[in-house]
Design an enzyme around this catalytic site. Structure first.
Site, PDB file in Angstrom:
ATOM      1  N   ASN A 136       0.642  -1.090  -0.040  1.00 46.96           N
ATOM      2  CA  ASN A 136       0.119   0.154  -0.056  1.00 46.96           C
ATOM      3  C   ASN A 136       0.739   1.091  -0.037  1.00 46.96           C
ATOM      4  O   ASN A 136       1.685   1.463   0.977  1.00 46.96           O
ATOM      5  CB  ASN A 136      -1.023   0.059   1.319  1.00 46.96           C
ATOM      6  CG  ASN A 136      -1.586   1.278   1.371  1.00 46.96           C
ATOM      7  OD1 ASN A 136      -2.359   1.662   2.473  1.00 46.96           O
ATOM      8  ND2 ASN A 136      -1.760   1.938   0.257  1.00 46.96           N
ATOM      9  N   TYR A 157     -10.928  10.876   5.550  1.00 45.26           N
ATOM     10  CA  TYR A 157     -11.771  10.477   4.550  1.00 45.26           C
ATOM     11  C   TYR A 157     -11.318   8.904   4.294  1.00 45.26           C
ATOM     12  O   TYR A 157     -12.192   8.069   4.146  1.00 45.26           O
ATOM     13  CB  TYR A 157     -11.594  11.152   3.081  1.00 45.26           C
ATOM     14  CG  TYR A 157     -12.130  10.431   2.026  1.00 45.26           C
ATOM     15  CD1 TYR A 157     -13.174  10.326   1.698  1.00 45.26           C
ATOM     16  CD2 TYR A 157     -11.418   9.862   1.131  1.00 45.26           C
ATOM     17  CE1 TYR A 157     -13.933   9.676   0.588  1.00 45.26           C
ATOM     18  CE2 TYR A 157     -11.562   9.476  -0.151  1.00 45.26           C
ATOM     19  CZ  TYR A 157     -13.074   9.222  -0.296  1.00 45.26           C
ATOM     20  OH  TYR A 157     -13.668   8.732  -1.446  1.00 45.26           O
TER      21      TYR A 157
END
Ligand code: SF4
Length: 463
Positions: free
Chosen positions: A106, A245
């Site tokens: 990631n 978010y």
């Protein structure tokens, strides 16, 4: 705006590790909806199964039953570097014989092109267009003898953001870049250990949270137990968008549950940008908690004005033109009875290109809303991200091109307020210096000069 990936790893000889990984990836689905994959090992052979689509579409009982072993790693992908195609699914398997490893990543490697050229010259052959394969081959190319030092060697050469789970036939490793741009945490499960992008994955499989994996740290798990190898360096750069978010509101990062942090962002917006209104709503789901916070602090009633179709993920079926013209209507449906004649405060997480917000405002006005006051949790995004967030180039960022009043007019709102950087830090309630906030400030925690030079050249050739 999209985050790049969710990663997971489990070392648990008494468990069905593939099934655990499946459910952990299911909990991390919000971090990437393009492809999913799981790799396992039984100590003799590494196996991998990956495909395009959501976790629930990719795996079946049959495919999971083939993935036997004591160790597993998994990956949900949203492509940032490397195109969206099956060859680019992860985990990636590289090496031969006892030097085989699987890796899930990631983040985004800034010097990937340079390393790719160097490794190609050394004879390494690449089968994907991802920077993950660059990391994998860099580890393999190390002159060091053991896996731990091979990983360390690669960490010295890599620039950029990376949280990794790596699996060999006998070990699981969790690795986080020295700035800790992307999150990674460690947990325990009956007779074993787990590593995940977010703590919500641990909750869903009945694992307990142990701690964050620290920036620069390598965690190694073998049949001798767990060992930690701390990193060097003191500069930190956790992406603050995890709090705004990306991460799920029920995840805990740095000891802070995200839900109340998002509520506090809404409260901060109510303090910084008060307005006379009849109703407050948060854009579902990412700004729901912030909407509650705004309502609480302003004492303006909270309501729902848009219903979200929660099953809209990434689809590979292209909508026809008529459906495409409906734009956000695919995702949101307004409730005219709730909105008619109301002065409405709408809280949203961020405005990036400014393509969606005008459509939302239009949808609300068509449903009878009298006034639309937009309040945004993220300060104006003026600089691009080089660390794995698929945002936009600087030319595409609306706040890099227009002033706040110009953006207000462009989106068609009656007023517009962005939370300040200080207000955001106050809401997150953690020290400012642990964060990357480069997309607001232009102050990158990791040198990005090479990429900046390239962007400048691109801009010159377009202008
Ligand atoms: S530049 Fe922005 S989006 Fe990218 S890592 Fe930093 S805070 Fe996150």
């Amino acid at each position: 705006m999209h985050e790049s990936c969710g990663i997971f790893g489990v070392y648990a000889p008494s468990e069905d590790v593939a099934r655990l990984t499946f459910f952990a990836l299911f909990a991390l689905q919000h971090r990437g909806q393009e492809s999913a994959g799981i790799a396992t090992t039984d100590g003799k052979k590494l196996r991998v199964y990956a495909n395009m689509g959501l976790v629930s579409q990719v795996f079946s009982e049959d495919s999971l039953s083939q993935l036997t072993g004591d160790i597993a790693i998994g990956h949900n992908r949203y492509s940032t570097r490397g195109s969206s195609r099956i060859a680019n699914t992860q985990p990636i398997l590289v090496g031969k014989g006892s030097s085989t490893m699987a890796i899930a990543h990631n983040g985004n490697i800034i010097n990937a092109e340079h390393l790719y050229e160097e490794l190609s010259e050394q004879g390494y052959v690449f089968h994907t267009s991802t920077d993950t394969e660059v990391i994998a081959n860099l580890i393999l190319s190390s002159p060091e003898k053991d896996w731990l030092n091979k990983i360390r060697y690669a960490m010295h050469r890599l620039q950029g953001a990376y949280s990794l789970t790596i699996m060999t036939n006998h070990a699981l490793y969790g690795v986080r870049d020295p700035f800790g741009v992307r999150p990674l945490c460690l947990g325990a499960i009956d007779g074993g250990y787990v590593i995940a992008s977010e703590s919500c994955a641990l909750d869903h499989i009945g694992a307990s949270f142990t701690r964050e994996i620290e920036p620069g740290e390598i965690v190694s798990i073998t049949d001798n137990g767990i060992d930690s190898y701390p990193g060097e360096g003191s500069k930190r750069g956790l992406c603050i968008f995890e709090y705004i978010y990306f991460a799920r509101p029920d995840s805990v990062i740095n000891g802070r549950l995200l839900y109340p942090a998002r509520q506090a962002m809404g409260e901060g917006l109510a303090e910084e940008y008060p307005v006379d209104a009849d109703l407050v709503m948060g854009i579902p789901d990412s700004a729901t908690a912030a909407g509650i916070g705004y309502s609480h602090r302003s004492e303006i009633p909270l309501g729902e004005g848009l219903l979200k179709n929660r099953y809209v993920g990434r689809t590979f079926i292209e909508p026809d033109q008529r459906i495409r013209d409906l734009g956000v209507k695919l995702k949101f449906n307004p409730l005219p009875q709730m909105l008619n004649g109301k002065r409405l405060v709408v809280v949203d997480d961020s405005i990036v290109r400014g393509t969606t917000t005008p459509q939302v405002v239009k949808l609300l006005r068509r449903a009878g809303t009298k006034e639309v006051h937009m309040r945004i949790c993220a300060p104006p995004i003026r600089y691009p991200c080089f660390f794995g967030v698929d945002m936009a180039t600087r030319r595409e960022l609306i706040a890099a091109q227009k002033t706040v009043p110009e953006i207000r007019d462009f989106i068609g709102a009656d007023s517009l307020g962005y939370l300040s950087v200080d207000g955001l830090i106050k809401a997150v309630a953690l020290p400012k210096d642990i964060f990357c906030m480069a997309c607001f400030t232009g102050d990158y925690p990791i040198p990005v000069q090479l990429e900046m030079d390239k962007l400048a050249l691109e801009a010159m050739s377009v202008d």
